[in-house]
Design a protein around this motif. Structure first.
Motif, mmCIF file in Angstrom:
data_model
loop_
_atom_site.group_PDB
_atom_site.id
_atom_site.type_symbol
_atom_site.label_atom_id
_atom_site.label_comp_id
_atom_site.label_asym_id
_atom_site.label_seq_id
_atom_site.Cartn_x
_atom_site.Cartn_y
_atom_site.Cartn_z
ATOM 1 N N GLN A 144 -6.551 9.321 2.952
ATOM 2 C CA GLN A 144 -6.069 10.232 3.981
ATOM 3 C C GLN A 144 -5.409 9.486 5.146
ATOM 4 O O GLN A 144 -4.765 10.099 5.990
ATOM 5 N N LEU A 145 -5.596 8.131 5.179
ATOM 6 C CA LEU A 145 -5.074 7.354 6.299
ATOM 7 C C LEU A 145 -3.848 6.551 5.874
ATOM 8 O O LEU A 145 -3.686 6.191 4.701
ATOM 9 N N SER A 146 -3.068 6.207 6.873
ATOM 10 C CA SER A 146 -1.888 5.374 6.620
ATOM 11 C C SER A 146 -2.350 3.945 6.407
ATOM 12 O O SER A 146 -3.487 3.576 6.750
ATOM 13 N N PRO A 147 -1.482 3.067 5.851
ATOM 14 C CA PRO A 147 -1.861 1.663 5.655
ATOM 15 C C PRO A 147 -2.300 0.991 6.958
ATOM 16 O O PRO A 147 -3.273 0.236 6.971
ATOM 17 N N ILE A 155 0.849 -1.200 0.000
ATOM 18 C CA ILE A 155 0.000 0.000 0.000
ATOM 19 C C ILE A 155 0.882 1.246 0.000
ATOM 20 O O ILE A 155 1.726 1.427 0.882
ATOM 21 N N LYS A 156 0.710 2.083 -0.987
ATOM 22 C CA LYS A 156 1.460 3.325 -1.112
ATOM 23 C C LYS A 156 0.583 4.493 -0.675
ATOM 24 O O LYS A 156 -0.645 4.443 -0.810
ATOM 25 N N PRO A 157 1.151 5.557 -0.127
ATOM 26 C CA PRO A 157 0.379 6.746 0.288
ATOM 27 C C PRO A 157 -0.454 7.280 -0.880
ATOM 28 O O PRO A 157 0.014 7.351 -2.018
ATOM 29 N N GLY A 158 -1.694 7.646 -0.604
ATOM 30 C CA GLY A 158 -2.588 8.221 -1.597
ATOM 31 C C GLY A 158 -3.381 7.218 -2.391
ATOM 32 O O GLY A 158 -4.217 7.597 -3.223
ATOM 33 N N MET A 159 -3.142 5.900 -2.186
ATOM 34 C CA MET A 159 -3.892 4.883 -2.924
ATOM 35 C C MET A 159 -5.363 4.857 -2.452
ATOM 36 O O MET A 159 -5.638 4.966 -1.264
ATOM 37 N N ARG A 160 -6.297 4.675 -3.391
ATOM 38 C CA ARG A 160 -7.718 4.602 -3.067
ATOM 39 C C ARG A 160 -8.220 3.165 -2.956
ATOM 40 O O ARG A 160 -9.303 2.915 -2.437
ATOM 41 N N GLU A 161 -7.429 2.198 -3.474
ATOM 42 C CA GLU A 161 -7.783 0.795 -3.359
ATOM 43 C C GLU A 161 -6.535 -0.037 -3.567
ATOM 44 O O GLU A 161 -5.524 0.446 -4.081
ATOM 45 N N VAL A 162 -6.629 -1.302 -3.151
ATOM 46 C CA VAL A 162 -5.518 -2.208 -3.346
ATOM 47 C C VAL A 162 -6.092 -3.589 -3.659
ATOM 48 O O VAL A 162 -7.103 -4.011 -3.105
#
Length: 570
Positions: free
Chosen positions: A374-377, A349-356
């Protein structure tokens, strides 16, 4: 029933014949509107049994007549009752009269005070609809007390208070007496067509509309006579008035086999079925006891029924919300698995991702998990764990609360049955008290105490049967009964508990009592009702259970058609 001067004039004549020179043995007041005098009539031969004279100022059905229906008094007597007992208890009724052309009956009574001096009183029974009252006056027409005290502050043109001079209700403005033939002739001269009874009601007092229609029909054979015939033959109306005033053929009007009204004589214009009675009192008594008693009790309990139905409605809404919350929380395991999958793939999970997109190692499928950019992994994973915990707790709590809500709804249903089973003021007081304890009715600071109500007591095939009318009585029956007696209750249906006081009960008797139990249940209108029966020793009251709720074992079941106990010999 036409509540007018014709009816009450005949009633007064009958009461005078039945009560004159009779001794008042007892005075009772079962509720705030009714007074019942137990009178022993005068007799030169054998001592005659007492009669019950009812005077009621109930606004919905004011009446005065000889009745066969007695009623229990509350434990705490009304002030007016104590006043009557002190003044006229043990007195002698010297006569009963009616005020001409008024709905007022006067009962003259001679009594004695504490020192033995003779006192004369007049009980004035004003049968004036919502202004009905029962007033006691002395020999100087001074009011000693009244069932309903009225002051000028109550927007009344006439005050009714102890110490005041009694005066008749004010006359109706602009109306004439039926005895005023000149006035009637002048009134008829102005008739120009239409319903003559409506026209006369606007100018003549003393009659109910239905009585006036009968008078017009007797006079002109129609309710809409030709104006010229009316103006030319006023003597027809005079003769009809006289005939109606002298009518003495008491009867009850029947429709579909049910009493719907009572009259001083059959009214010709009605074209209906009438059943004759030997007296007006017996006709009135038959009408009220056969037709209106349930309606009367329904009126007395209407506010309680409305409160319970409103509570049932709110309870159903609460239950629906709880069920919806349960449904929304059932996927809590999905949130736990999603949290685990995110924790195992934090490195992806990278910062700013909306889905994984990750592998679901439980199913072997690829799944896409939405993320909060807006949240960390780690916090994204924690969000799903929190949702899992919240839903799991909500599901458990919702199920618990839903069960309690369902049980509360069942209790409310039992209250409705108890209200329907009310037969007297004591029953109403008992149900009201139970509703106060349940928080449905605001507890009254001060109220009249009522005698404890009693369960229905029957004799069936020589055995004593008790049937509870409400939850309090149902619980009392179980507590006070012998463990070897038989207990009956509708299966999974709210209703009355019944006890057969015997160690050995024939099956035919069980079937009969079961039919009565079905009548006092929620399934009273069904054709086939399952009734469980077992020994009292197998019936238990769970700790903390709602009133009327029990558990039982070793039961057997019989299916019956509900039957009213009053028809048991039919």
């Amino acid at each position: 029933m036409p509540f007018d001067s014709v009816t009450y004039a005949l009633a007064a004549k009958e009461l005078n014949n039945a009560l004159k020179n009779g001794r008042i043995e007892r005075v009772g007041m079962p509720n705030k509107d009714d007074v019942i005098f137990t009178v022993r009539p005068a007799s030169s031969g054998e001592r005659r049994s007492c009669v019950l004279f009812l005077a009621s100022a109930d606004p919905s059905r004011p009446r005065a007549y000889i009745t066969a229906q007695n009623a229990e008094n509350p434990l705490s007597a009304f002030a007016f009752l104590m006043h009557l007992r002190k003044r006229v208890g043990g007195g002698t009724i010297t006569g009963v009269t009616s005020v001409p052309r008024e709905r007022i009956i006067n009962v003259s009574i001679d009594s004695f005070d504490e020192l033995g001096y003779k006192k004369s009183y007049t009980l004035r029974i004003e049968l004036l609809g919502r202004f009905s009252n029962v007033i006691l006056t002395d020999e100087n027409d001074v009011i000693t007390d009244a069932m309903k005290r009225i002051s000028f502050d109550d927007f009344s043109v006439r005050a009714v208070l102890p110490g005041m001079k009694y005066t008749l209700p004010p006359p109706q403005d602009g109306k004439i007496s039926p005895d005023d033939t000149d006035g009637l002739t002048a009134l008829l001269s102005g008739f120009d067509g239409g319903k003559l009874s409506d026209y006369l009601m606007r100018g003549v007092y003393g009659y109910a509309p239905i009585t006036m229609r009968e008078i017009v029909f007797k006079a002109y054979d129609t309710l809409t006579p030709d104006p010229s015939a009316v103006r030319n033959c006023p003597e027809n109306l005079f003769a009809a008035i006289k005939e109606t005033d002298e009518a003495n053929a008491p009867c009850v009007k029947i429709a579909d086999g049910t009493p719907v009204d009572c009259f001083v004589a059959p009214f010709k214009f009605e074209d209906a079925e009438f059943v004759a009675y030997p007296s007006l009192s017996s006709a009135i008594d038959a009408y009220y006891s056969a037709k209106n008693e349930h309606t009367y009790m329904s009126g007395k309990t209407a506010h309680l029924t409305a409160i319970v139905k409103n509570a049932i409605k709110k309870n159903a809404k609460t239950l629906a919300l709880l069920r919806e919350r349960e449904l929304e929380s059932r996927d809590y395991e999905t949130d736990r698995i999603t949290g685990e999958l995110l924790t195992a793939n934090l490195y992806r999970i990278k910062p700013g991702m909306r889905e994984v997109e990750v592998d679901n190692y439980y199913t072997g499928e690829r799944v896409t998990i939405p993320l909060d950019e807006q949240l960390s992994p780690q916090k994204n994973a924690q969000k799903f764990y929190k949702a899992y915990s919240k839903k799991k707790t909500a599901l458990a709590k919702s199920a618990e609360q839903a069960a309690a809500t369902e049980e509360r709804g069942e209790y409310y249903d039992s209250l409705l049955i108890a209200i329907e089973n009310c037969e007297n003021e004591s029953d109403i007081a008992e149900v009201t008290s139970e509703m106060e304890n349940a928080g449905l009715v605001k507890r009254s600071g001060s109220k009249k105490k009522s005698k404890p109500s009693s369960p229905i007591k029957l004799t069936v095939d020589g055995l004593t049967v008790l049937i509870g009318k409400n939850n309090i009585q149902n619980d009392a029956l179980v507590r006070s009964s012998d463990g070897g007696w038989l207990w009956l209750h509708a299966q999974k249906i709210h209703g009355s508990h019944a006890i057969i006081k015997s160690m050995s009960v024939p099956q035919d008797t069980i079937n009969k009592v079961a039919a009565f139990v079905a009548h006092y249940s929620k399934a009273s209108m069904s054709a086939n009702v399952p009734i469980d029966y077992t020994l009292v020793k197998y019936v238990k009251k769970p700790s903390g259970a709602a009133p009327g709720k029990v558990i039982y074992t070793h039961q057997q079941t019989v299916n019956v058609t509900p039957r009213n106990p009053e028809e048991k010999n039919a």
